[in-house]
Design a protein around this motif. Structure first.
Motif, PDB file in Angstrom:
ATOM      1  N   GLU A 203      27.612  34.707  49.326  1.00  0.00           N
ATOM      2  CA  GLU A 203      27.299  35.837  50.194  1.00  0.00           C
ATOM      3  C   GLU A 203      27.482  37.171  49.474  1.00  0.00           C
ATOM      4  O   GLU A 203      26.584  38.018  49.480  1.00  0.00           O
ATOM      5  N   SER A 204      28.639  37.374  48.838  1.00  0.00           N
ATOM      6  CA  SER A 204      28.878  38.670  48.210  1.00  0.00           C
ATOM      7  C   SER A 204      29.973  38.576  47.163  1.00  0.00           C
ATOM      8  O   SER A 204      30.787  37.644  47.168  1.00  0.00           O
ATOM      9  N   TYR A 205      29.968  39.572  46.265  1.00  0.00           N
ATOM     10  CA  TYR A 205      31.000  39.700  45.234  1.00  0.00           C
ATOM     11  C   TYR A 205      31.332  41.173  45.083  1.00  0.00           C
ATOM     12  O   TYR A 205      30.459  41.989  44.768  1.00  0.00           O
ATOM     13  N   GLU A 206      32.580  41.518  45.343  1.00  0.00           N
ATOM     14  CA  GLU A 206      33.082  42.872  45.131  1.00  0.00           C
ATOM     15  C   GLU A 206      34.039  42.819  43.950  1.00  0.00           C
ATOM     16  O   GLU A 206      35.106  42.208  44.045  1.00  0.00           O
ATOM     17  N   LYS A 207      33.642  43.424  42.854  1.00  0.00           N
ATOM     18  CA  LYS A 207      34.385  43.333  41.606  1.00  0.00           C
ATOM     19  C   LYS A 207      35.856  43.691  41.803  1.00  0.00           C
ATOM     20  O   LYS A 207      36.195  44.693  42.434  1.00  0.00           O
ATOM     21  N   SER A 208      36.720  42.830  41.249  1.00  0.00           N
ATOM     22  CA  SER A 208      38.182  42.983  41.290  1.00  0.00           C
ATOM     23  C   SER A 208      38.745  42.937  42.695  1.00  0.00           C
ATOM     24  O   SER A 208      39.925  43.267  42.907  1.00  0.00           O
TER      25      SER A 208
END
Length: 354
Positions: A203-208
């Motif tokens: 669905e999603s990837y928010e860095k760190s």
């Protein structure tokens, strides 16, 4: 054999799984004790950001647990290192064990709705053989053919006892041919927006921060119990542990600070399970650099190290001092003549003087 294995080894041969009676630690298999929320989400910890979600091009420990939920292999290994079906429902060998035929599950779909077929398997394995980081594991393969959409035949140059376990291990997830064919698979945009056949969709990837997966309602083995699987990125093990104890995360992914294990064992709210692992913690050297290019130096370190002290102090007693260079998981393969020598400081000093 002895010269090749002059590495200092201490067996931290433990995998720990925590099951909590409180603080959000219920297992998703323990359904009778799990609240029937409108949305069931499990939050697991990663220690860092993945470089990408391409599972076969480069090894990436931070992507590994995410990819296992997005993709499938032909076969896979369970917690006891046994080969079990995955995309392949069954398989059989020819008479001289140089050919293995896999019969795939029918009705499998990629997350974008496209049908999965044997051509995806052939394309992926051919790419792995030439450009994958596991290419050396498949030198025995001569040809891969697809008699029909649900059958894959692997022809080998000679019988191989390793072929099934290799197919079920690292770098062997099956990729969608229709997404990757005629592109550079190392830079394809799907590497950051992966499409698999697994139980969860990206669905999603928010860095760190977080990686979020959602349930695949069309999963060929049945939709998973959870609605969402969230990986939260916490690099510091102690911070992650406190988040676990505070009920902010559900799964530490085995990253438990060793100095906390004794307290967990004493806590009636938790059950600590231990089992031998195939992992070893060891010291090795650059054989091209002086003085470690002299085997006597390496032998001296091997004789001089106090493994019990390392176990007691560095590992807080979690594990065991090994007798062999291999893990006790592989007891059937042990050679009694290739054991780790007992500590002998005087012998080590003599080697150094020489």
């Amino acid at each position: 054999m002895k010269k090749l294995l002059k590495a200092v080894t201490i067996a931290l041969a433990v995998l720990l799984t925590l099951t909590a009676c409180s603080n959000g630690g219920n297992s998703d298999t323990d359904k009778q004790d799990t609240p029937t929320n409108t949305q069931d989400t499990l939050i697991a910890v990663l220690t860092g950001d993945p470089t990408s979600f391409h599972p076969d091009f480069k090894s990436d420990d931070n992507a590994w647990p995410v990819n296992q939920n997005i993709f499938n292999r032909l076969v896979k290994l369970n917690a006891y290192d046994q080969t079990i079906p995955d995309l392949a429902e069954t398989w059989e060998w020819n008479e001289d064990s140089t050919q293995v035929t896999f019969h795939l599950h029918e009705g499998v779909k990629w997350h974008d709705g496209e049908p999965f077929s044997s051509e995806d398997v052939k394309w992926t394995l051919d790419m792995i053989r030439t450009e994958g980081f596991q290419s050396n594991s498949f030198k025995m393969i001569e040809e891969i053919t697809c008699p029909d959409a649900n059958t894959v035949v692997i022809q080998m140059s000679a019988p191989s006892a390793a072929i099934l376990s290799s197919l079920g291990w690292l770098g062997t997830f099956i990729l969608p041919k229709h997404i990757y064919e005629n592109t550079d698979w190392a830079t394809n945009e799907a590497n950051m927006h992966p499409i698999g056949t697994g139980p969860f969709k990206f669905e999603s990837y928010e860095k760190s921060q977080t990686i979020t997966l959602v349930r695949n309602e069309d999963y060929f083995k049945g939709a998973p119990y959870l609605d969402k699987l969230i990986f939260t990125i916490i690099p510091d093990a102690n911070t992650a542990y406190q988040a676990y104890m505070n009920g902010e995360v559900d799964d530490l992914m085995l990253n438990i600070p060793s100095n906390e294990i004794a307290g967990l064992k004493a806590n009636p709210d938790y059950t600590v399970y231990e089992r031998a692992s195939n992992n070893r913690t060891y010291l090795t050297f650059n054989f091209d650099a002086e003085p470690f290019n002299d085997v006597r130096v390496r032998e001296a370190v091997n004789l001089g190290i106090d493994r019990q002290e390392v176990l007691d102090k560095a590992a807080k007693g979690i594990g065991a001092v090994p007798q062999y260079y291999m893990s006790p998981v592989f007891a059937w393969a042990m050679n009694d003549e290739v054991t780790i020598p007992a500590r002998d400081v005087e012998a080590a000093r003599k080697l150094i003087e020489e």
